[in-house]
Design an enzyme around this catalytic site. Structure first.
Site, mmCIF file in Angstrom:
data_model
loop_
_atom_site.group_PDB
_atom_site.id
_atom_site.type_symbol
_atom_site.label_atom_id
_atom_site.label_comp_id
_atom_site.label_asym_id
_atom_site.label_seq_id
_atom_site.Cartn_x
_atom_site.Cartn_y
_atom_site.Cartn_z
ATOM 1 N N HIS A 37 1.018 -0.876 -0.052
ATOM 2 C CA HIS A 37 -0.061 -0.104 -0.025
ATOM 3 C C HIS A 37 1.152 0.750 0.046
ATOM 4 O O HIS A 37 1.419 1.198 -1.168
ATOM 5 C CB HIS A 37 -0.898 -0.239 0.869
ATOM 6 N N HIS A 54 -2.617 -2.069 -9.990
ATOM 7 C CA HIS A 54 -3.119 -1.057 -9.135
ATOM 8 C C HIS A 54 -4.632 -2.728 -9.162
ATOM 9 O O HIS A 54 -4.958 -3.012 -10.140
ATOM 10 C CB HIS A 54 -3.582 0.191 -9.346
ATOM 11 N N ASP A 101 3.133 5.716 -6.524
ATOM 12 C CA ASP A 101 4.244 5.538 -5.517
ATOM 13 C C ASP A 101 4.911 5.843 -6.815
ATOM 14 O O ASP A 101 6.720 5.433 -6.387
ATOM 15 C CB ASP A 101 3.751 4.477 -5.175
HETATM 16 N N1 ACO Z 1 4.827 -6.801 -10.777
HETATM 17 C C1 ACO Z 1 4.787 -7.715 -11.394
HETATM 18 N N2 ACO Z 1 3.384 -8.707 -11.343
HETATM 19 C C2 ACO Z 1 1.969 -8.106 -11.117
HETATM 20 C C3 ACO Z 1 3.159 -6.771 -9.923
HETATM 21 C C4 ACO Z 1 3.388 -6.303 -10.227
HETATM 22 N N3 ACO Z 1 3.918 -4.696 -9.891
HETATM 23 N N4 ACO Z 1 1.448 -6.079 -9.517
HETATM 24 C C5 ACO Z 1 0.931 -7.797 -10.009
HETATM 25 N N5 ACO Z 1 1.235 -8.540 -10.879
HETATM 26 C C6 ACO Z 1 0.583 -9.411 -11.155
HETATM 27 C C7 ACO Z 1 -0.181 -10.489 -10.316
HETATM 28 O O1 ACO Z 1 1.337 -11.163 -9.941
HETATM 29 C C8 ACO Z 1 -0.946 -11.154 -10.685
HETATM 30 O O2 ACO Z 1 -0.369 -11.442 -12.199
HETATM 31 P P1 ACO Z 1 -0.416 -13.118 -12.502
HETATM 32 O O3 ACO Z 1 -2.269 -13.170 -12.521
HETATM 33 O O4 ACO Z 1 0.124 -14.065 -13.184
HETATM 34 O O5 ACO Z 1 -0.765 -14.362 -10.852
HETATM 35 C C9 ACO Z 1 -1.381 -9.923 -12.450
HETATM 36 O O6 ACO Z 1 -0.846 -9.166 -11.451
HETATM 37 C C10 ACO Z 1 -3.146 -9.004 -11.242
HETATM 38 O O7 ACO Z 1 -2.349 -9.832 -9.915
HETATM 39 P P2 ACO Z 1 -3.041 -9.591 -8.288
HETATM 40 O O8 ACO Z 1 -1.650 -9.164 -7.302
HETATM 41 O O9 ACO Z 1 -3.978 -10.252 -8.396
HETATM 42 O O10 ACO Z 1 -3.638 -7.605 -8.126
HETATM 43 P P3 ACO Z 1 -3.745 -7.209 -6.539
HETATM 44 O O11 ACO Z 1 -5.029 -6.396 -7.001
HETATM 45 O O12 ACO Z 1 -4.753 -8.089 -5.669
HETATM 46 O O13 ACO Z 1 -2.823 -6.116 -6.109
HETATM 47 C C11 ACO Z 1 -1.455 -4.689 -5.744
HETATM 48 C C12 ACO Z 1 -2.800 -4.994 -6.451
HETATM 49 C C13 ACO Z 1 -1.121 -4.943 -4.453
HETATM 50 C C14 ACO Z 1 -1.556 -2.557 -6.064
HETATM 51 C C15 ACO Z 1 -0.303 -5.284 -7.090
HETATM 52 O O14 ACO Z 1 -0.380 -4.458 -7.784
HETATM 53 C C16 ACO Z 1 0.907 -5.316 -6.329
HETATM 54 O O15 ACO Z 1 1.770 -6.134 -5.750
HETATM 55 N N6 ACO Z 1 2.189 -3.520 -6.909
HETATM 56 C C17 ACO Z 1 3.342 -3.733 -6.193
HETATM 57 C C18 ACO Z 1 3.191 -2.995 -5.140
HETATM 58 C C19 ACO Z 1 3.105 -1.325 -5.259
HETATM 59 O O16 ACO Z 1 2.884 -0.990 -6.237
HETATM 60 N N7 ACO Z 1 1.848 -1.511 -4.158
HETATM 61 C C20 ACO Z 1 1.447 0.825 -4.346
HETATM 62 C C21 ACO Z 1 -0.439 0.196 -4.858
HETATM 63 S S1 ACO Z 1 -1.210 2.256 -4.982
HETATM 64 C C22 ACO Z 1 -1.135 2.621 -3.517
HETATM 65 O O17 ACO Z 1 -1.909 1.401 -2.674
HETATM 66 C C23 ACO Z 1 -0.802 4.126 -3.517
#
Ligand code: ACO
Length: 434
Positions: A269, A308, A364
């Site tokens: 987050h 996201h 971010d």
């Molecule tokens: N890098 C690589 N792969 C990713 C990323 C990433 N940053 N984010 C998602 N994916 C992939 C997942 O592995 C998944 O792949 P799969 O279908 O092969 O398993 C797919 O994309 C879907 O991702 P989910 O994890 O299901 O998406 P979710 O909505 O649960 O997660 C989140 C959202 C937590 C923001 C995620 O994208 C992440 O961890 N990002 C990196 C951390 C980040 O930047 N957080 C800030 C968010 S903005 C905020 O809170 C202010």
């Protein structure tokens, strides 16, 4: 007569058919409880770990269309607010639903400015932290400690008390944040200066050394103000959900904000901005970007600042931040990390792994690069997120408390453990493999 705004469901266990209303594209989970196999059956429950498809409230604060990359506060596009408002003006809008006129804005700014001081015991409390304590941990604990200073905050059903705590929190967050930083680097705390605006005063409390009056660079102060506007609210994200959930027990707002800040601190987050900078440091040079991307695709690491839960298109805040970065770099010089970030973005946005998963830069991805250029250490980045998000948390908390449909937040579970086990005295128990 059956209208088209209904959903008809056949329960194949009983062959019974039920019709439930659809309102605002939503069905009510409680309408499913009537679907039972018999007297003993509790009724159908909806299972939604991580709330990926569940609305927990009605809200008129922030509108978000993740497919189209739209973000509005109280109906105003984020782009207009970021360009034409101050952060405190936006705070007023989020809390009261309307932009203030000149007199309302002046009164509001005056009130917030006169709530920036901390009680001396809170300052002394902060002195007790370990010399290298993380500023975000200090912020959370100190906000929670305000609960001891303001016992009147328990009157959460009293609108006047709610408003007073709201002003106190918005006024004091930058003071606590700045003191957390000064503590961490071993500098004496700086008291607020009421001649300065919200962000200038924050910069004063962060960076004033021996000069009698701190003069903030206006470009950097405005950039910080814009970043505060962009972070002020984002509907039902993890920390806001925490604020509402803790607030629903009628805990006081200092404790609820501290809990929300705890949720924000996690790397998935608000903690992601700090992680982005660590990632850019680890990558080191543009040439190393393809190899890093490969590690992400192989599933070893995540590309921090990408992806996201709700944006499946470019995060509109990231676009504004990119523009703001250009203005900041004219003052500070270009942060070399920008080149690595731009290369990461360029390669990622062409790669089928990211394209097929709709992974775009989020708020971010670029914010940390600006924060670093302005002079912040990475461990302050999430604190910089918490200051403005406090406004969103408070607006959502207030909305929750006056919503007659809301109650204490309490989800259901699907129990997967054992039942009715025979108790065995300690002397008769065998070894348990753990
Ligand atoms: N890098 C690589 N792969 C990713 C990323 C990433 N940053 N984010 C998602 N994916 C992939 C997942 O592995 C998944 O792949 P799969 O279908 O092969 O398993 C797919 O994309 C879907 O991702 P989910 O994890 O299901 O998406 P979710 O909505 O649960 O997660 C989140 C959202 C937590 C923001 C995620 O994208 C992440 O961890 N990002 C990196 C951390 C980040 O930047 N957080 C800030 C968010 S903005 C905020 O809170 C202010």
């Amino acid at each position: 007569m059956m209208t088209s705004n209904t959903l008809t469901v056949t329960d194949n266990r009983t062959n019974r058919t039920y019709t439930v209303p659809i309102t605002d594209g939503t069905v009510r989970a409680m309408d499913f409880r009537q679907m039972r196999t018999g007297e003993e059956d509790f009724g159908l429950i909806l299972y939604d770990p991580a709330f990926t498809n569940t609305a927990s409230c009605r809200s008129s604060i922030t509108y978000l269309d993740g497919e189209r990359g739209i973000l509005e506060y109280r109906g105003y596009p984020i782009e207009d607010l970021a360009e034409r408002c101050t952060f405190l003006e936006v705070a007023y809008l989020l809390l009261f639903g309307e932009l203030p006129n000149k007199a309302e804005l002046d009164a509001w700014v005056f009130e917030i400015t006169h709530h920036t001081m901390l009680h001396e015991t809170t300052r002394k409390f902060m002195e007790g932290f370990r010399y290298d304590a993380h500023p975000m941990s200090m912020l959370m604990s100190s906000v929670a400690a305000l609960s001891t200073v303001y016992p009147d905050a328990k009157e959460v059903h009293n609108p006047a008390s709610r408003m007073l705590q709201t002003k106190r929190l918005i006024g004091k967050m930058p003071t606590i944040a700045a003191m957390s930083y000064r503590h961490n680097v071993g500098f004496p705390y700086v008291y607020p200066d009421n001649d300065l605006n919200y962000t200038e005063n924050f910069m004063n409390m962060l960076w004033r050394m021996v000069e009698p009056k701190y003069a903030a660079n206006p470009v950097l102060a405005r950039a910080l103000d814009i970043l505060f506007i962009l972070h002020a609210d984002h509907e039902q994200n993890c920390s806001t959900n925490t604020m509402r959930s803790v607030g629903s027990s009628l805990a006081d707002p200092y404790l609820a904000v501290a809990s929300a800040a705890a949720a924000l601190s996690g790397p998935l987050h608000g903690g992601a901005n700090e992680e982005v900078l660590k990632m850019l440091d680890e990558i080191g040079t543009k040439e190393n970007v393809p190899a890093y991307i490969q590690r992400v695709k192989d599933g070893h690491i995540k590309l921090m600042g990408f992806g996201h839960r709700v944006y499946k298109n470019y995060d509109p805040r990231a676009k504004i931040i990119k523009r703001t970065a250009d203005q900041v770099f004219q003052v500070t010089g270009r942060n070399p990390k920008l080149d690595i970030a731009l290369e990461l973005e360029r390669i990622a946005l062409q790669d089928p792994y990211f394209v097929s998963r709709k992974l775009y830069p989020n708020v971010d991805f670029y914010s940390g690069i600006i924060y670093q250029a302005v002079g912040f250490k990475p461990d302050m980045f999430t604190v910089l997120f918490a200051i403005p998000r406090t406004v969103g948390w408070l607006a959502q908390w207030q909305e929750m408390l006056i919503d007659s449909e809301q109650k204490i937040a309490r989800p259901r579970q699907i129990y997967t453990g054992q039942r009715n086990r025979k108790f065995v005295p300690v002397a008769e128990r065998g070894a348990v493999a753990v």
